[in-house]
Design a protein around this motif. Sequence first.
Motif, short mmCIF file in Angstrom:
data_model
loop_
_atom_site.label_atom_id
_atom_site.label_comp_id
_atom_site.label_asym_id
_atom_site.label_seq_id
_atom_site.Cartn_x
_atom_site.Cartn_y
_atom_site.Cartn_z
N GLN A 1 76.52 16.20 5.64
CA GLN A 1 76.50 17.32 4.71
C GLN A 1 75.31 17.19 3.76
N PHE B 1 79.19 6.64 1.46
CA PHE B 1 78.75 7.65 2.41
C PHE B 1 79.36 7.37 3.78
N GLN C 1 82.04 17.48 -7.39
CA GLN C 1 83.17 17.43 -6.46
C GLN C 1 84.16 16.35 -6.84
N MET D 1 77.70 16.42 -5.62
CA MET D 1 78.56 15.26 -5.35
C MET D 1 79.34 14.86 -6.59
N PHE E 1 79.25 4.93 -5.10
CA PHE E 1 79.09 5.92 -4.05
C PHE E 1 79.43 5.34 -2.68
N PHE F 1 82.55 8.38 -5.90
CA PHE F 1 82.00 9.55 -5.23
C PHE F 1 81.84 9.25 -3.73
N THR F 2 82.30 10.16 -2.90
CA THR F 2 82.16 10.02 -1.47
C THR F 2 81.56 11.29 -0.89
N SER F 3 80.79 11.12 0.17
CA SER F 3 80.16 12.27 0.80
C SER F 3 79.86 11.96 2.25
N GLY F 4 79.97 12.98 3.09
CA GLY F 4 79.57 12.84 4.48
C GLY F 4 78.06 12.99 4.58
N ASN G 1 74.09 17.81 0.47
CA ASN G 1 74.64 18.17 -0.84
C ASN G 1 73.76 17.55 -1.91
#
Length: 241
Positions: free
Chosen positions: A85, A234, A95, A92, A232, A79-82, A87
């Motif tokens: 953002q 980030f 997605q 997450m 994860f 899982f990757t996320s900015g 969320n």
Amino acid sequence: MTIKSDNRHLYLQVIDKIKEDIENGTYKEKEKLPSEFELSKSLGVSRATLREALRTLEEENVIIRRHGVGTFVNAKPRFTSGIEQLNSVTGMIEQANSIPGTVFLSSSIIGATDDDVKRFKCKKEEDIFLLERVRTANAEPVVYCLDKIPTDLLPDTFEHEQESLLKVLEEKAGIYISYAVTHIEPIGYHDKISPILECDPETSLLLLKQMHFDDEDRPILYSLNYFRADNFSFHVVRKRI
């Protein structure tokens, strides 16, 4: 096969070659790499150069070294996320085309601590709802969550089984969370949380401390989310001003 084919520092070439071998499947996730002697011989570099490359790869979380055991390829984050953002954990996981789930651990009504009074700008005698959960992806535990909300902000029909607190607050209480102030702390093995998330002793955690605010700048929700660092990733997009 040696890599002395360009003018860059040798250790940079070694880094690229090992990453390439991981990418093309020569070395698979969680697989043990050859010994330093074997790797340096096959790459045609000194062991000092190889160690410099391996040190950089470890800092980049590409590999992990286990003392007395060897060097292993780290699994890629699922899982990757900015960070810029906002969320939910549910979002997450969805997605990444995984199925989110929740394991309820406990809930309680507690008195506001001194820190809570500062965070929520509430009175000392006000009550705080504390929720402890584990978030899962495809039934695997990936995030340990502690959430605090002043009781007077909770909807009357709130249920523990509902997964996204952001969605619950918006749909049931009419509170829209518009932004959060986030602090990130990398931590190592945690005596309580790491076993709950089924972490190996070498698996680190990423702690996100978040204070959530609504569109009127009111502090609504305080969260401590412990993410498995091997699951994860980030990132932040930084723009020049």
